[in-house]
Write a protein that holds these residues in place. Structure first.
Motif, PDB file in Angstrom:
ATOM      1  N   CYS A  43       0.870  -1.286   0.001  1.00  0.00           N
ATOM      2  CA  CYS A  43      -0.133  -0.192  -0.042  1.00  0.00           C
ATOM      3  C   CYS A  43       0.893   1.127  -0.107  1.00  0.00           C
ATOM      4  O   CYS A  43       1.727   1.503   0.807  1.00  0.00           O
ATOM      5  CB  CYS A  43      -0.897   0.013   1.229  1.00  0.00           C
ATOM      6  N   PRO A  44       0.897   2.145  -0.958  1.00  0.00           N
ATOM      7  CA  PRO A  44       1.750   3.382  -1.044  1.00  0.00           C
ATOM      8  C   PRO A  44       1.083   4.394  -0.459  1.00  0.00           C
ATOM      9  O   PRO A  44       1.726   5.497  -0.244  1.00  0.00           O
ATOM     10  CB  PRO A  44       1.930   3.372  -2.712  1.00  0.00           C
ATOM     11  N   LEU A  45      -0.175   4.352   0.465  1.00  0.00           N
ATOM     12  CA  LEU A  45      -0.642   5.593   0.702  1.00  0.00           C
ATOM     13  C   LEU A  45      -0.215   5.783   2.377  1.00  0.00           C
ATOM     14  O   LEU A  45       0.262   4.755   3.012  1.00  0.00           O
ATOM     15  CB  LEU A  45      -2.266   5.396   0.776  1.00  0.00           C
ATOM     16  N   PRO A  46      -0.043   7.246   2.634  1.00  0.00           N
ATOM     17  CA  PRO A  46       0.174   7.336   3.954  1.00  0.00           C
ATOM     18  C   PRO A  46      -0.799   6.996   4.947  1.00  0.00           C
ATOM     19  O   PRO A  46      -2.013   6.861   4.680  1.00  0.00           O
ATOM     20  CB  PRO A  46       0.631   8.929   4.475  1.00  0.00           C
ATOM     21  N   SER A  47      -0.355   6.737   6.256  1.00  0.00           N
ATOM     22  CA  SER A  47      -1.363   6.529   7.351  1.00  0.00           C
ATOM     23  C   SER A  47      -1.977   7.655   7.941  1.00  0.00           C
ATOM     24  O   SER A  47      -1.795   8.907   7.680  1.00  0.00           O
ATOM     25  CB  SER A  47      -0.328   5.948   8.571  1.00  0.00           C
ATOM     26  N   VAL A  48      -3.004   7.378   8.620  1.00  0.00           N
ATOM     27  CA  VAL A  48      -3.891   8.392   9.160  1.00  0.00           C
ATOM     28  C   VAL A  48      -3.733   8.494  10.734  1.00  0.00           C
ATOM     29  O   VAL A  48      -3.702   7.076  11.280  1.00  0.00           O
ATOM     30  CB  VAL A  48      -5.463   8.243   8.568  1.00  0.00           C
ATOM     31  N   ALA A  49      -3.673   9.483  11.283  1.00  0.00           N
ATOM     32  CA  ALA A  49      -3.679   9.395  12.814  1.00  0.00           C
ATOM     33  C   ALA A  49      -4.728   9.138  13.367  1.00  0.00           C
ATOM     34  O   ALA A  49      -5.825   9.197  13.188  1.00  0.00           O
ATOM     35  CB  ALA A  49      -3.494  11.081  13.005  1.00  0.00           C
TER      36      ALA A  49
END
Length: 829
Positions: A43-49
């Motif tokens: 998964c290339p997407l950044p994480s979410v807080a």
């Protein structure tokens, strides 16, 4: 399970929420952590807080839900109300209340408040906060430092913001809540819903706005997903991946947010480490366009707002068109009532000016000053207009007919302060004989004045023989004492001022007022018992028959509230406080017949302002004076249909709108209009009583509540000596020599606009009575009797009392069966 969503195909915020299966408000709470990529493989997407180090596609737990363990803040009113906000390592303390709205808001990162240090104040704060659990209350009172209260539980004017943005309580001597109650500490009983509506800013669709545009961070995710797809495709074909300008393969990731590459699921090429977020979101170069006006974007926003406001305005207009048309009673009768009330107020102000002139002349007044040549002539200082009317009334209530001179009732009044409690008890026992338990109403009440006078005189003689005391001669005559009572009650003067006008002490004025208030209640009750059906039907207003089509309305009921002083005891103040008036008040119930006459059973006792209209009706027993099958007309707030059904009474009440009902039916609207127009009679009765009893224009003192109850009862009964209020009366009808209410209702008189409906049983008779009427009419021995005589024979049989007995017996039987079944079921369990 990660969601397989092509982000480039999503065009709106609501569409994104639907694809992710989350509320639209949750989209506003997304906060990308650019330095931490998603933990899911490939998964290339950044994480979410707050999303367990995963992106929005791989997990949707960055916001609280109603079904989660940590559900506080599930209203999604903003990131500032979630567990993690502003870089805090641990969440703030949660509010200790049991309010569902508070849990829906979430956490306060701008500060919380503690309970008062004083134990009494702390206990009161716990009570007003609404904590119902005894265990929770005990823990808070014993360990107050372990519990905190959120700032939205405090009224807006009791809290403020510091320079650093945190909450603080204002310092005041006395704090008042929304209902006007005073506290020595800031009470945590504010309306939490009002805080949500007024103080939480709306963003996107979180609070019902219409902004459906995608957030800025969404473009980052789209670019990253597209770049990942291109990289995976190039790796499968064996082509080299183009490096961004200035990038090097061996360069370490920067804190600005490099995304670490992960191998693809199919074993393809790796995503380069030096590919920065800034390079991915750089849009392609656009063609050269003509430069627009600098305010063009603002114009577009204003046009959008205008379109929204037009839509809201059209919605409001459509809602107004669908609302129920309120009944506007602006007819001749209501105008006359208001004119009469204003005229009485002007007369009262004129009386005050005249009193000031009399005090300057230093006169000692007496009853003889009411004579035509006296200083009080032509001035309305009493309930009656002239000396002759006052003299006739006093002779009536003195019960001196057939007695030796000086043996009248009023001539031998005992001072209120000289009667012991034992003598008062005996007096009330003598004046309140045991009533028969047949639930019937006498049809001959009030028809024979001589019998009433004889009974009252005999009872008074027995009591006076026991309570009569020897002493000095009275300073004032008994008729002058009547004038003293009127100066205090009718002219609204203080006892000290009345004493100065009559040359007596304020203490003697106090005794006179209390004695005459009791005397009037006792004597007027004798004159005005509950009227029989025959007395009611022989003078019934035509307007009521025209409106409802029958003559069964026996009573029109309404509530009256009078302001009182604020009690120092909290328990008394809680009883007297009216949430509707936002003041300490006393409440009475008073009912009149369709032409405005009052009887002794139609006036209730005083209650605290906190009591509701249905409960006050239930404890007053006013409904028991209404015959079986007859009707009572009330306002919307009197929801007493069940109480009326137990007594066999019809309740005529305007219908309230049901839940989610935007407009009433045609039948309900017609009923509301009919009740509104016919209820002017009871409203006019209240309007007559208050100006003629100026005692109620000032706040009632706490120690005078008992006296106020007596004055209220007597003042309403005194209205029976005034002219009737008849709707639809002909304007050309004579205005002189008209009979008063008492003469019409109890002694057979009539007036224009009234009709004797006894000869028309279809308008008033019950089904049993109507059958009996036709049976008697068909007998040969009754051929010479008129229809009125036949109706009197039916009325004398008292069918309402029989039917009420039967209904009461049936109700008691069912109730006893219910108790036995309930008892048997309890034993079985």
């Amino acid at each position: 399970m990660p969601k397989q969503i092509c982000l480039s195909n999503i065009s709106s915020r609501s569409d994104l929420a639907a694809q992710l299966d989350v509320p639209v408000a949750a989209i506003n709470l997304v906060s990308l952590v650019e330095t931490t990529p998603c933990r899911t493989e490939a998964c290339p997407l950044p994480s979410v807080a707050g999303n367990r180090q995963r992106c929005i596609l791989c997990s949707q737990t960055w916001f609280p839900r109603d079904d989660m363990r940590y559900r506080r803040g599930h209203g999604l009113y903003g990131a500032q109300f979630l567990r993690s906000y502003g870089g805090r390592s641990s969440p703030p303390s949660a509010c200790c209340c049991e309010n569902a709205l508070c849990e829906k808001i979430g956490y306060s990162h701008a500060g919380m408040f503690r309970f008062p240090l004083d134990p009494a104040q702390r206990s009161e704060a716990v009570r007003v906060l609404g904590i119902k659990s005894p265990e929770a209350r005990k823990k808070i009172i014993e360990h107050p430092k372990q519990f905190m209260v959120a700032p939205w539980h405090y009224h807006r004017r009791h809290r403020c913001r510091k320079s650093d943005g945190s909450w603080a309580l204002r310092r005041e001597a006395i704090y008042r809540d929304e209902e006007g109650k005073s506290f020595p500490f800031p009470p945590p009983n504010a309306n939490v819903q009002r805080f949500i509506d007024e103080e939480i800013p709306s963003t996107g669709l979180a609070r019902g706005a219409i902004d459906d545009t995608l957030p800025d961070w969404f473009r980052i995710l789209v670019r990253l997903q597209e770049a990942s797809i291109r990289s995976a495709a190039a790796g499968d074909s064996g082509e080299a991946v183009a490096q961004p300008e200035g990038g090097e393969e061996g360069r370490a990731p920067t804190a600005a947010g490099l995304v670490r590459a992960r191998p693809s699921a199919g074993g393809g090429g790796a995503f380069p480490l030096s590919l920065t977020l800034a390079s991915l979101i750089t849009p392609p170069r656009r063609d050269i366009q003509k430069r627009g006006h600098p305010d063009s974007e603002l114009v577009v926003e204003l046009r959008d707002e205008l379109r929204v406001m037009k839509a809201q305005l059209e919605s409001a207009f459509s809602r107004i068109d669908g609302l129920e048309a309120e009944v506007q009673i602006k007819n001749k009768e209501l105008i006359e009532v208001r004119l009469e009330r204003d005229q009485l107020k002007q007369e009262n102000s004129h009386l005050q000016d005249l009193v000031a002139q009399l005090e300057q002349r230093k006169l000692v007044l007496s009853y003889d000053d009411l004579r035509p040549d006296g200083v009080l002539a032509d001035h309305d200082f009493t309930h009656f207009p002239d000396f002759e009317s006052n003299d006739a009334f006093l002779d009536l209530i003195n019960f001196a007919e057939g007695c030796a001179p000086g043996d009248g009732l009023c001539e031998n009044l005992v001072r209120y302060s000289t009667v012991s409690m034992e003598e008062r008890r005996k007096y009330h026992e003598a004046m309140s004989p045991n009533e028969p338990d047949d639930m019937s109403i006498s049809s001959d009440a009030g028809t024979d004045l001589d019998v009433i006078i004889a009974e009252a005189a005999e009872a008074e003689a027995e009591v006076e023989a026991e309570s009569k005391r020897s002493g000095p001669q009275r300073k004032l005559s008994w008729k002058t004492e009547w004038l003293v009572y009127n100066f205090y009650v009718h002219a609204n003067m203080k006892m000290r001022r009345v004493g100065a006008l009559f040359g007596i002490s304020p203490w003697l004025v106090h005794n006179i007022v209390y004695a005459w208030a009791n005397l009037l209640c006792i004597t007027l009750d004798k004159f005005f018992p509950a009227p029989s059906r025959s007395q009611m039907l022989r003078a019934y207003p035509k307007s009521a028959i025209k409106k409802f089509g029958h003559a069964n309305i026996f009573l029109m009921l309404d509530a009256t509230k009078i302001y009182t002083d604020v009690a120092s005891m909290k328990t008394v103040n809680a009883i007297l406080y009216s949430a509707y008036k936002h003041n300490s008040t006393l409440k009475w119930l008073a009912g009149c017949c369709p032409i405005g006459s009052f009887h002794k059973d139609s006036i209730g006792d005083a209650h605290g302002g906190s009591i509701s209209d249905p409960f006050a009706t239930r404890v007053s027993k006013i409904l028991e004076s209404i015959p079986f099958g007859m009707a009572v007309e009330v306002d919307k707030g009197f929801m007493i249909e069940n109480d009326c059904a137990l007594l066999g009474i019809i309740c005529i009440r305007p219908m309230k709108k049901l839940e989610k009902q935007t407009q009433q039916s045609k039948e309900d609207t017609a009923l509301t209009q009919k009740v509104g127009k016919t209820r002017i009679v009871i409203e006019q009765g209240n309007g007559r009583m208050k100006p003629s009893t100026s005692f109620f224009e000032r706040r009632i003192k706490i120690q005078q509540i008992g006296l106020a109850d007596k004055i209220f009862h007597a003042s309403f009964l005194l209205q029976n000596f005034k002219l009737p209020f008849i709707q639809g009366r002909d304007d050309d009808a004579p205005q002189t020599d008209r009979p008063c209410l008492a003469e019409i209702r109890w002694y057979g008189a009539t007036d224009d606009g009234l009709v004797d409906v006894r000869a028309e049983p279809e308008l008033w008779a019950l089904e049993s009575e109507l059958d009996r009427w036709h049976e008697l009419r068909g007998k040969t021995e009754n051929a010479r009797l008129s229809d009125v005589k036949i109706s009197e024979l039916v009325l004398d049989e008292d069918w309402p009392a029989k039917l009420r007995k039967k209904s009461h017996r049936k109700y008691c039987t069912f109730y006893m069966i219910y108790l036995r079944l309930h008892h048997s079921f309890s034993i079985t369990l």
